[in-house]
Design an enzyme around this catalytic site. Structure first.
Site, PDB file in Angstrom:
ATOM      1  N   HIS A 184     -35.241   3.816  -3.518  1.00 18.93           N
ATOM      2  CA  HIS A 184     -35.979   3.299  -4.679  1.00 18.93           C
ATOM      3  C   HIS A 184     -36.565   4.498  -5.432  1.00 18.93           C
ATOM      4  CE1 HIS A 184     -39.444   1.323  -6.662  1.00 18.93           C
ATOM      5  NE2 HIS A 184     -38.779   0.191  -6.513  1.00 18.93           N
ATOM      6  N   ASP A 216     -39.479   4.528   4.254  1.00 21.50           N
ATOM      7  CA  ASP A 216     -39.973   3.595   3.243  1.00 21.50           C
ATOM      8  C   ASP A 216     -39.678   2.185   3.745  1.00 21.50           C
ATOM      9  OD1 ASP A 216     -40.397   1.921   1.139  1.00 21.50           O
ATOM     10  OD2 ASP A 216     -39.116   3.000  -0.282  1.00 21.50           O
ATOM     11  N   GLN A 275     -39.204  -2.840   1.948  1.00 20.89           N
ATOM     12  CA  GLN A 275     -38.375  -4.049   2.051  1.00 20.89           C
ATOM     13  C   GLN A 275     -38.179  -4.498   3.495  1.00 20.89           C
ATOM     14  OE1 GLN A 275     -37.563  -5.921  -0.314  1.00 20.89           O
ATOM     15  NE2 GLN A 275     -37.997  -4.559  -2.038  1.00 20.89           N
ATOM     16  N   LYS A 334     -45.264  -7.379  -0.846  1.00 16.41           N
ATOM     17  CA  LYS A 334     -43.926  -7.804  -0.446  1.00 16.41           C
ATOM     18  C   LYS A 334     -43.963  -8.453   0.931  1.00 16.41           C
ATOM     19  CE  LYS A 334     -41.818  -3.993  -3.019  1.00 16.41           C
ATOM     20  NZ  LYS A 334     -41.155  -4.541  -4.192  1.00 16.41           N
ATOM     21  N   CYS A 352     -34.923  -0.364 -10.091  1.00 17.72           N
ATOM     22  CA  CYS A 352     -35.534   0.939  -9.788  1.00 17.72           C
ATOM     23  C   CYS A 352     -34.663   1.740  -8.829  1.00 17.72           C
ATOM     24  CB  CYS A 352     -36.939   0.798  -9.224  1.00 17.72           C
ATOM     25  SG  CYS A 352     -38.114   0.271 -10.442  1.00 17.72           S
TER      26      CYS A 352
HETATM   27  C1  LIG Z   1     -37.505   0.058  -1.146  1.00 14.92           C
HETATM   28  C2  LIG Z   1     -38.744   0.097  -1.987  1.00 14.92           C
HETATM   29  N1  LIG Z   1     -39.551   1.156  -1.910  1.00 14.92           N
HETATM   30  C3  LIG Z   1     -40.677   1.236  -2.620  1.00 14.92           C
HETATM   31  C4  LIG Z   1     -41.074   0.230  -3.459  1.00 14.92           C
HETATM   32  C5  LIG Z   1     -42.335   0.398  -4.234  1.00 14.92           C
HETATM   33  O1  LIG Z   1     -43.270  -0.550  -3.886  1.00 14.92           O
HETATM   34  P1  LIG Z   1     -44.603  -0.711  -4.731  1.00 14.92           P
HETATM   35  O2  LIG Z   1     -44.159  -0.903  -6.150  1.00 14.92           O
HETATM   36  O3  LIG Z   1     -45.236  -1.921  -4.162  1.00 14.92           O
HETATM   37  O4  LIG Z   1     -45.408   0.519  -4.550  1.00 14.92           O
HETATM   38  C6  LIG Z   1     -40.267  -0.908  -3.566  1.00 14.92           C
HETATM   39  C7  LIG Z   1     -40.586  -2.043  -4.436  1.00 14.92           C
HETATM   40  O5  LIG Z   1     -40.821  -2.030  -5.581  1.00 14.92           O
HETATM   41  C8  LIG Z   1     -39.079  -0.966  -2.819  1.00 14.92           C
HETATM   42  O6  LIG Z   1     -38.285  -2.025  -2.891  1.00 14.92           O
END
Ligand SMILES: Cc1ncc(COP(=O)(O)O)c(C=O)c1O
Lengths: 159, 420
Positions: free
Chosen positions: B137, B214, B217, B240, B378
């Site tokens: 991401h 990370d 998900q 999430k 993203c």
């Molecule tokens: C794999 C992954 N990493 C990081 C994020 C970032 O999460 P957040 O926007 O809640 O900080 C997301 C979701 O947007 C994601 O799907």
């Protein structure tokens, strides 16, 4: 389904399937601009041939959704043969119709785009080619976008 | 209830999810969109909140609201106990050694930025390498790029294959002694791929690199055990995981967190302040400058309780059933191309439909009450890898049903009808 049909008018679907003046950079084109909506990925280049204050020819390249593609296609047809002043008036008319910012002017055949106004998240798709065309006329070199810095659009954003 | 019956009840609990009951727990699901029952399939973006979470927030604001760690009065004591209780729940949820290893942040993004700016700036030198996977991401890419600009370190990327799996041969090849940190998503939000993180972490350890996983998900969909994984950092977002937005977690090994400089300065994170010098306090508070999102943390604790009650195993089985069903159903729609066909996946299905741009798909299925996400998710490098500007993505959660998959498929047939 009925209001969906107002968005996806037959004319729009037809221009999406068979875009006019597509993949065309008219010989002797004088004005060019690039438009890109990064959240959506819609991306177009607009080319105009302007002589004596009249748009003699127009073409576009790129890729996008049905709404942005059809809007670009319809636009290139509509501006051909118009004076720069008439094109500016048309821009204002279409912009007013789509965004309700300012009066909707005489737009003729472009009225098929009116259904988009019911879909706030898609307005930026329909306006991308128009803003890009205007940047071309004004000979602005920077890439045009119709995605707000504060998007009212959930499409393709984040996550 | 006798002890034996209690065990039986718990066993049944952990073998099958009562989805009708679960759905009743989520008020937002019970509404119509454009005259149709809402079918919410955008759970990778954010999940809906169960009543237990909403009520925990409500209870906190109605009865206990006060600042934490700084009052002697009753409300402050209650707020502090609830806030620290939530930290303890997170600790056991991911099996950290100690609650001191749990830092509350805004979300996965902030957690990664914290590690990059605190650990990264203190430890990286020019020509050190940071290794990332191609399907990260943006939030696990950009903070490292910023760090590279600041330190002169270099970014290396491990490619994925046509199924969306990490090329492990390339991973091993790129994992040289220059690599100081490996950033890897546990589960790809754009493709659904679950990476073999345990194996990958072992290799990274052997190469002497630190590892950040990370888990944005993963945390709500797979059991996570940070000790078994032996990762250095694990990050995820509350929203999430059926909890509020604005709260998230950075897990870091205590000895690393202790050695790291603070990320932000302010109240909460100091022992003594004078204009000559301030002394930082201990972890995790050293990284929690300012008044934290107290209600959010409490909501996260409530969400964890809710998930534990249902049983993560039962949730995983239910979601895997939906994934298999949805994969089959979508593959049967003529013109659909699935993007992301890894052997081990979370319940995320990305796809393209021949001749129709994803945004047009999104608008038309929304008309049928079906909420999916369309766009680049993203993960622009993933889009480039698969040669598409965007995809449509259905992502499932514990409250989704096979009937909702059917609704999506019916909506896709509507799309095809419009674009015939
Ligand atoms: C794999 C992954 N990493 C990081 C994020 C970032 O999460 P957040 O926007 O809640 O900080 C997301 C979701 O947007 C994601 O799907």
């Amino acid at each position: 389904m009925s209001d969906l049909r107002a968005l996806y008018e037959e004319v729009i679907l037809d221009h999406n399937r068979h875009p006019r003046n597509f993949l065309k950079n008219p010989p002797g084109a004088t004005h060019h601009a690039h438009g890109f909506n990064p959240l959506c990925g819609d991306e177009f280049s607009i080319h105009l041939k302007v002589e004596d204050g009249v748009v003699r020819d127009a073409g576009f390249e790129g890729a996008g959704c049905a709404i942005s593609t059809a809007s670009a296609s319809l636009m290139t047809e509509a501006v051909k043969g118009k004076t720069v002043a008439e094109v500016e008036a048309l821009f204002r008319g279409v912009h007013g119709m789509l965004t309700h910012e300012g009066p909707a002017g005489e737009v003729g055949k472009l009225a098929v785009l009116a259904g988009v106004q019911e879909y706030p998240m898609r307005v930026k798709c329909a306006t991308l080619a128009w803003h890009t065309m205007r940047a071309a006329l004004e000979q602005r070199a920077e890439t045009v976008t119709t995605e707000d810095p504060i998007p009212n659009c959930g499409v393709g954003h984040a996550s | 209830m006798s002890a034996a019956r209690e065990i039986v009840a718990r066993e049944t609990h952990s073998t099958a999810l009562d989805v009708a009951q679960v759905r009743a727990d989520f008020p937002v699901l019970h509404q119509q969109v454009r005259g149709r029952p809402l079918v919410y399939l955008d759970n990778a973006a954010t999940t809906q909140k169960p009543r237990a979470v909403i009520e925990a927030l409500d209870r906190y604001y109605r009865h206990d609201n006060a600042n934490v760690h700084r009052g002697v009065h009753a409300l402050s004591a209650r707020a502090t106990a609830a806030f620290e209780g939530a930290r303890a729940k997170v600790k056991s949820f991911i099996n950290a050694r100690s609650a001191r290893e749990i830092v509350f942040v805004r979300g996965a993004t902030e957690a990664i930025n914290l590690v990059a700016q605190s650990w990264g700036r203190a430890n990286l030198k020019p020509d050190d390498e940071i290794l990332l996977m191609e399907h990260e991401h943006h939030s696990n890419i950009v903070p490292w790029q910023m760090l590279c600009e600041q330190t002169g370190a270099r970014l290396k990327v491990v490619p994925i294959d046509d199924a969306g799996e990490v090329r492990l041969d390339e991973y091993e090849r790129l994992l040289t002694g220059r690599v100081k940190l490996v950033g890897m998503t546990h589960c790809s939000n754009a493709l659904g791929t679950i990476n073999p993180v345990a194996q990958m972490i072992r290799s990274a350890r052997a190469a002497g690199a630190r590892v950040l996983v990370d888990g944005a998900q993963a945390a709500a969909h797979l059991p996570v055990d940070v000790q078994a994984l032996d990762c250095d950092f694990y990050v995820f977002s509350g929203h999430k995981l059926y909890a509020p937005t604005g709260i998230g977690v950075l897990y870091g090994k205590a000895e690393l967190l202790e050695a790291m400089p603070p990320y932000q300065g302010g109240g909460e994170m100091i022992k003594v302040v004078s204009f000559e010098k301030s002394v930082y306090t201990d972890i995790p508070y050293k990284f929690e400058a300012g008044t934290p999102h107290i209600a959010g943390a409490i909501g996260l604790g409530a969400a964890i309780d809710y998930l534990k009650d249902l049983g993560l195993g039962a949730i995983e089985r239910h979601e895997q059933d939906l994934l298999a069903y949805a994969t089959r159903a979508l593959a049967d729609v003529p013109g659909v191309r699935l993007i992301g066909t890894a052997r081990h996946k979370a319940a995320i299905v990305s796809f393209a439909l021949a001749g129709v741009h994803p945004h047009d798909i999104g608008t038309i299925v929304d008309h049928e009450g079906v909420a999916i996400r369309v766009g680049h998710h993203c993960a622009m490098p993933v889009m480039r890898r698969f040669g598409v500007p965007a995809t449509a993505r259905a992502s499932f959660a514990l409250y989704n049903t096979r009937a909702e998959v059917d609704a999506l498929v019916a909506a896709l047939h509507k799309v095809k009808e419009v674009f015939r």
